[in-house]
Motif scaffolding. Structure first.
Motif, PDB file in Angstrom:
ATOM      1  N   SER A 113      37.864  44.523  15.330  1.00  0.00           N
ATOM      2  CA  SER A 113      38.053  45.163  16.636  1.00  0.00           C
ATOM      3  C   SER A 113      39.326  44.673  17.294  1.00  0.00           C
ATOM      4  CB  SER A 113      36.853  44.876  17.537  1.00  0.00           C
ATOM      5  OG  SER A 113      37.086  45.409  18.827  1.00  0.00           O
ATOM      6  N   ARG A 114      40.096  45.616  17.827  1.00  0.00           N
ATOM      7  CA  ARG A 114      41.300  45.267  18.593  1.00  0.00           C
ATOM      8  C   ARG A 114      40.974  45.072  20.073  1.00  0.00           C
ATOM      9  NH1 ARG A 114      44.623  49.266  15.510  1.00  0.00           N
ATOM     10  NH2 ARG A 114      46.203  48.108  14.363  1.00  0.00           N
ATOM     11  N   LEU A 115      39.731  45.268  20.476  1.00  0.00           N
ATOM     12  CA  LEU A 115      39.396  45.252  21.890  1.00  0.00           C
ATOM     13  C   LEU A 115      39.758  43.944  22.589  1.00  0.00           C
ATOM     14  CD1 LEU A 115      38.248  47.076  24.073  1.00  0.00           C
ATOM     15  CD2 LEU A 115      35.974  46.155  23.571  1.00  0.00           C
ATOM     16  N   PRO A 116      39.450  42.762  22.029  1.00  0.00           N
ATOM     17  CA  PRO A 116      39.847  41.513  22.713  1.00  0.00           C
ATOM     18  C   PRO A 116      41.353  41.428  22.938  1.00  0.00           C
ATOM     19  CG  PRO A 116      38.242  41.054  21.002  1.00  0.00           C
ATOM     20  CD  PRO A 116      38.649  42.482  20.817  1.00  0.00           C
ATOM     21  N   PHE A 117      42.131  41.843  21.914  1.00  0.00           N
ATOM     22  CA  PHE A 117      43.585  41.809  22.049  1.00  0.00           C
ATOM     23  C   PHE A 117      44.051  42.790  23.119  1.00  0.00           C
ATOM     24  CE2 PHE A 117      47.543  43.986  20.867  1.00  0.00           C
ATOM     25  CZ  PHE A 117      48.442  42.939  21.019  1.00  0.00           C
ATOM     26  N   LEU A 118      43.467  44.012  23.114  1.00  0.00           N
ATOM     27  CA  LEU A 118      43.883  45.014  24.090  1.00  0.00           C
ATOM     28  C   LEU A 118      43.529  44.586  25.510  1.00  0.00           C
ATOM     29  CD1 LEU A 118      42.890  48.292  22.196  1.00  0.00           C
ATOM     30  CD2 LEU A 118      45.184  47.344  22.523  1.00  0.00           C
ATOM     31  N   LEU A 119      42.360  43.941  25.677  1.00  0.00           N
ATOM     32  CA  LEU A 119      41.983  43.456  27.016  1.00  0.00           C
ATOM     33  C   LEU A 119      42.941  42.365  27.492  1.00  0.00           C
ATOM     34  CD1 LEU A 119      38.090  43.344  26.717  1.00  0.00           C
ATOM     35  CD2 LEU A 119      39.475  44.980  28.000  1.00  0.00           C
ATOM     36  N   ALA A 120      43.296  41.461  26.572  1.00  0.00           N
ATOM     37  CA  ALA A 120      44.248  40.400  26.924  1.00  0.00           C
ATOM     38  C   ALA A 120      45.611  40.990  27.269  1.00  0.00           C
ATOM     39  CB  ALA A 120      44.372  39.404  25.775  1.00  0.00           C
ATOM     40  N   LEU A 121      46.045  42.004  26.475  1.00  0.00           N
ATOM     41  CA  LEU A 121      47.330  42.653  26.736  1.00  0.00           C
ATOM     42  C   LEU A 121      47.304  43.361  28.092  1.00  0.00           C
ATOM     43  CD1 LEU A 121      50.143  43.514  25.761  1.00  0.00           C
ATOM     44  CD2 LEU A 121      49.061  45.482  24.647  1.00  0.00           C
ATOM     45  N   LEU A 122      46.178  44.011  28.379  1.00  0.00           N
ATOM     46  CA  LEU A 122      46.055  44.696  29.662  1.00  0.00           C
ATOM     47  C   LEU A 122      46.139  43.718  30.818  1.00  0.00           C
ATOM     48  CD1 LEU A 122      45.527  47.431  31.020  1.00  0.00           C
ATOM     49  CD2 LEU A 122      43.090  46.947  30.874  1.00  0.00           C
ATOM     50  N   ALA A 123      45.503  42.548  30.661  1.00  0.00           N
ATOM     51  CA  ALA A 123      45.553  41.527  31.720  1.00  0.00           C
ATOM     52  C   ALA A 123      46.985  41.029  31.919  1.00  0.00           C
ATOM     53  CB  ALA A 123      44.631  40.365  31.365  1.00  0.00           C
ATOM     54  N   VAL A 124      47.711  40.820  30.811  1.00  0.00           N
ATOM     55  CA  VAL A 124      49.108  40.365  30.904  1.00  0.00           C
ATOM     56  C   VAL A 124      49.968  41.424  31.593  1.00  0.00           C
ATOM     57  CG1 VAL A 124      51.160  39.786  29.565  1.00  0.00           C
ATOM     58  CG2 VAL A 124      48.949  38.812  28.927  1.00  0.00           C
ATOM     59  N   LEU A 125      49.763  42.695  31.217  1.00  0.00           N
ATOM     60  CA  LEU A 125      50.545  43.776  31.832  1.00  0.00           C
ATOM     61  C   LEU A 125      50.239  43.895  33.321  1.00  0.00           C
ATOM     62  CD1 LEU A 125      50.318  46.536  29.062  1.00  0.00           C
ATOM     63  CD2 LEU A 125      52.281  45.104  29.623  1.00  0.00           C
ATOM     64  N   ALA A 126      48.950  43.710  33.676  1.00  0.00           N
ATOM     65  CA  ALA A 126      48.587  43.765  35.102  1.00  0.00           C
ATOM     66  C   ALA A 126      49.260  42.639  35.874  1.00  0.00           C
ATOM     67  CB  ALA A 126      47.070  43.686  35.241  1.00  0.00           C
ATOM     68  N   MET A 127      49.259  41.421  35.299  1.00  0.00           N
ATOM     69  CA  MET A 127      49.927  40.293  35.955  1.00  0.00           C
ATOM     70  C   MET A 127      51.422  40.547  36.080  1.00  0.00           C
ATOM     71  SD  MET A 127      47.956  37.053  34.233  1.00  0.00           S
ATOM     72  CE  MET A 127      49.083  35.905  35.010  1.00  0.00           C
ATOM     73  N   LEU A 128      52.004  41.131  35.009  1.00  0.00           N
ATOM     74  CA  LEU A 128      53.439  41.430  35.042  1.00  0.00           C
ATOM     75  C   LEU A 128      53.754  42.461  36.114  1.00  0.00           C
ATOM     76  CD1 LEU A 128      56.203  40.975  33.727  1.00  0.00           C
ATOM     77  CD2 LEU A 128      55.655  42.797  32.111  1.00  0.00           C
ATOM     78  N   ALA A 129      52.879  43.475  36.246  1.00  0.00           N
ATOM     79  CA  ALA A 129      53.093  44.503  37.263  1.00  0.00           C
ATOM     80  C   ALA A 129      53.019  43.912  38.666  1.00  0.00           C
ATOM     81  CB  ALA A 129      52.060  45.622  37.096  1.00  0.00           C
ATOM     82  N   VAL A 130      52.033  43.037  38.879  1.00  0.00           N
ATOM     83  CA  VAL A 130      51.895  42.400  40.196  1.00  0.00           C
ATOM     84  C   VAL A 130      53.106  41.532  40.496  1.00  0.00           C
ATOM     85  CG1 VAL A 130      50.561  40.733  41.528  1.00  0.00           C
ATOM     86  CG2 VAL A 130      49.383  42.471  40.192  1.00  0.00           C
ATOM     87  N   THR A 131      53.539  40.745  39.489  1.00  0.00           N
ATOM     88  CA  THR A 131      54.703  39.874  39.677  1.00  0.00           C
ATOM     89  C   THR A 131      55.955  40.684  39.973  1.00  0.00           C
ATOM     90  OG1 THR A 131      53.738  38.261  38.148  1.00  0.00           O
ATOM     91  CG2 THR A 131      56.093  38.067  38.608  1.00  0.00           C
ATOM     92  N   THR A 132      56.136  41.792  39.219  1.00  0.00           N
ATOM     93  CA  THR A 132      57.307  42.647  39.437  1.00  0.00           C
ATOM     94  C   THR A 132      57.295  43.235  40.838  1.00  0.00           C
ATOM     95  OG1 THR A 132      57.331  43.210  37.082  1.00  0.00           O
ATOM     96  CG2 THR A 132      58.562  44.650  38.576  1.00  0.00           C
ATOM     97  N   THR A 133      56.108  43.679  41.282  1.00  0.00           N
ATOM     98  CA  THR A 133      55.989  44.247  42.631  1.00  0.00           C
ATOM     99  C   THR A 133      56.353  43.217  43.696  1.00  0.00           C
ATOM    100  OG1 THR A 133      54.241  45.743  41.873  1.00  0.00           O
ATOM    101  CG2 THR A 133      54.418  45.373  44.250  1.00  0.00           C
ATOM    102  N   LEU A 134      55.852  41.978  43.513  1.00  0.00           N
ATOM    103  CA  LEU A 134      56.154  40.926  44.490  1.00  0.00           C
ATOM    104  C   LEU A 134      57.645  40.604  44.516  1.00  0.00           C
ATOM    105  CD1 LEU A 134      53.138  38.496  43.885  1.00  0.00           C
ATOM    106  CD2 LEU A 134      53.502  40.019  45.833  1.00  0.00           C
ATOM    107  N   VAL A 135      58.265  40.559  43.307  1.00  0.00           N
ATOM    108  CA  VAL A 135      59.703  40.262  43.233  1.00  0.00           C
ATOM    109  C   VAL A 135      60.504  41.354  43.929  1.00  0.00           C
ATOM    110  CG1 VAL A 135      61.668  40.045  41.671  1.00  0.00           C
ATOM    111  CG2 VAL A 135      59.548  38.836  41.164  1.00  0.00           C
ATOM    112  N   ILE A 136      60.122  42.634  43.679  1.00  0.00           N
ATOM    113  CA  ILE A 136      60.831  43.750  44.306  1.00  0.00           C
ATOM    114  C   ILE A 136      60.691  43.678  45.824  1.00  0.00           C
ATOM    115  CG2 ILE A 136      60.822  46.260  44.593  1.00  0.00           C
ATOM    116  CD1 ILE A 136      60.109  46.472  41.627  1.00  0.00           C
ATOM    117  N   GLN A 137      59.466  43.337  46.287  1.00  0.00           N
ATOM    118  CA  GLN A 137      59.262  43.223  47.727  1.00  0.00           C
ATOM    119  C   GLN A 137      60.084  42.101  48.329  1.00  0.00           C
ATOM    120  OE1 GLN A 137      55.017  42.839  48.181  1.00  0.00           O
ATOM    121  NE2 GLN A 137      54.673  45.050  48.153  1.00  0.00           N
ATOM    122  N   LEU A 138      60.173  40.966  47.592  1.00  0.00           N
ATOM    123  CA  LEU A 138      60.953  39.845  48.106  1.00  0.00           C
ATOM    124  C   LEU A 138      62.436  40.170  48.143  1.00  0.00           C
ATOM    125  CD1 LEU A 138      59.164  36.827  46.360  1.00  0.00           C
ATOM    126  CD2 LEU A 138      59.131  37.409  48.785  1.00  0.00           C
TER     127      LEU A 138
END
Length: 289
Positions: A113-138
Motif C-alpha cells: 500500500s502506498r497510503l502511508p507514504f501518500l498521507l505523509a506526503l500530503l502532510a508535508v505538502l500541507a505544511m509547505l503550503a502553510v509555510t509559503t502562505t505565512l512567508v508571502i504574508q510576511l
C-alpha cells in the motif's frame, strides 16, 4: 480454493515482506531480463503487509470499499497469505514490490500500500503550503517598526500660523538652564463670527522668544470661564490671526463679552511644557452673527 506454494529460486534478487516475514522474489527489472517477451503468467496477487490479518471469510473490502475476492492461499514458510485475482490492487494506492514463483512460468505479484507514504506526503505538502502562505504574508505585510513617542511630544503647529517678517530685534534670548523667555505681541480685541465659527485675533510670538506657545480663548461671565477655542503650536517667529471656535463649551449669541487668553509654553528643543502658564485678561470679545 486454490493453494499456491512459494518456490525458492537461486536467482531471486529482492527481499519482499510477506506473511509477517521477509522472503526472496524477483524485482520488476529482473522479470524484464528473464522474460523480455513477457511470456510468463501472473496467476494472482498478494498484499505485502506488516501485520497478518486473519480472514473469517473469502471476501473482504479494499481501501476503496470494493469487495476483494480471494482466489486462493499462498503458502510461505509455514504461513498462509490470501491471494487475489490479478489486477485487484492496480492503481495509485498500490505499489508492485515484486514477484514470487509458484511453479514453472507462473507467478504471484506482491503489492504494498502506498497510503502511508501518500498521507505523509500530503502532510508535508500541507505544511509547505502553510509555510509559503505565512512567508508571502510576511513579505507582503512586513511588521511595522515600533513607534516610540518622545517624552515630551510637541503639539502640531497650527495650520493658520503665519511667519513674521524679520526685524533687527530678532536675536533669540538665551536663558539659564530650566528658564525661558517669551516676548508676546497681542490685541485685547477679539471678534467671534458665529456663522464662520472663527475668532479673529492678533497674537504674535517674535523670533527672539525661546519657547513656542499654545493659546486658548475663554469667555468670562461672572466667576465662570467658558472655553471657546484653542490654537495649535505657535513657534517663535510665528503669528496667528484666527482661531477655530467650533468646539466651544458655551452657546453664545451676538453681543459683547469679557474674555481672556491662556498661554502654555513649550521648549522648542525638548518639547517639554513649562510648569507655568499665563493669562491675559480684560479681553473684549465681540460676537457677531
Amino acid at each position: 480454493m486454490t493453494g499456491f506454494h512459494h518456490i525458492f529460486k537461486q536467482d531471486y534478487d529482492k527481499r519482499i515482506f510477506l506473511g509477517g516475514q521477509f522472503i526472496f522474489g524477483y524485482s520488476e527489472k529482473k522479470m524484464r531480463e528473464l522474460y523480455p517477451e513477457k511470456n510468463y503468467t501472473v496467476v494472482g496477487e498478494a498484499k505485502s503487509a506488516r501485520r497478518l490479518k486473519k480472514k473469517a471469510a473469502a471476501q473482504t473490502e479494499n481501501k476503496s470499499g470494493k469487495p476483494e475476492r480471494h482466489i486462493g492461499r499462498l503458502h510461505v514458510n509455514g504461513k498462509e497469505v490470501d491471494v487475489f485475482r490479478h489486477g485487484e490492487h492496480a492503481g495509485l494506492f498500490h505499489k508492485r514490490e515484486g514477484y514470487v514463483c509458484v511453479g514453472g512460468d507462473s507467478f504471484i505479484a506482491i503489492h504494498s500500500s502506498r497510503l502511508p507514504f501518500l498521507l505523509a506526503l500530503l502532510a508535508v505538502l500541507a505544511m509547505l503550503a502553510v509555510t509559503t502562505t505565512l512567508v508571502i504574508q510576511l513579505i507582503g505585510n512586513p511588521k511595522p517598526p515600533i513607534v516610540i513617542d518622545p517624552d515630551h511630544p510637541l503639539p502640531d503647529i497650527d495650520p493658520d500660523v503665519e511667519t513674521l517678517p524679520p526685524s533687527e530685534d530678532d536675536e533669540k534670548v538665551q536663558s539659564e538652564s530650566g528658564g525661558g523667555f517669551v516676548s508676546l505681541v497681542f490685541s485685547y480685541d477679539v471678534t467671534v463670527s458665529l456663522s464662520e465659527e472663527k475668532a479673529s485675533i492678533t497674537y504674535q510670538n517674535p523670533s527672539k522668544s525661546n519657547h513656542s506657545v499654545v493659546l486658548e480663548l475663554y469667555l468670562v461671565s461672572g466667576e465662570q470661564e467658558y472655553f471657546l477655542g484653542r490654537t495649535g503650536l505657535i513657534p517663535a517667529g510665528g503669528a496667528i490671526y484666527q482661531m477655530d471656535v467650533s468646539e466651544r463649551d458655551a452657546n453664545i449669541r451676538a453681543g459683547i463679552y469679557n474674555g481672556l487668553f491662556r498661554s502654555y509654553y513649550y521648549d522648542s528643543l525638548t518639547g517639554e511644557r513649562a510648569a507655568i502658564s499665563s493669562d491675559i485678561t480684560d479681553l473684549k470679545i465681540s460676537v457677531v452673527e
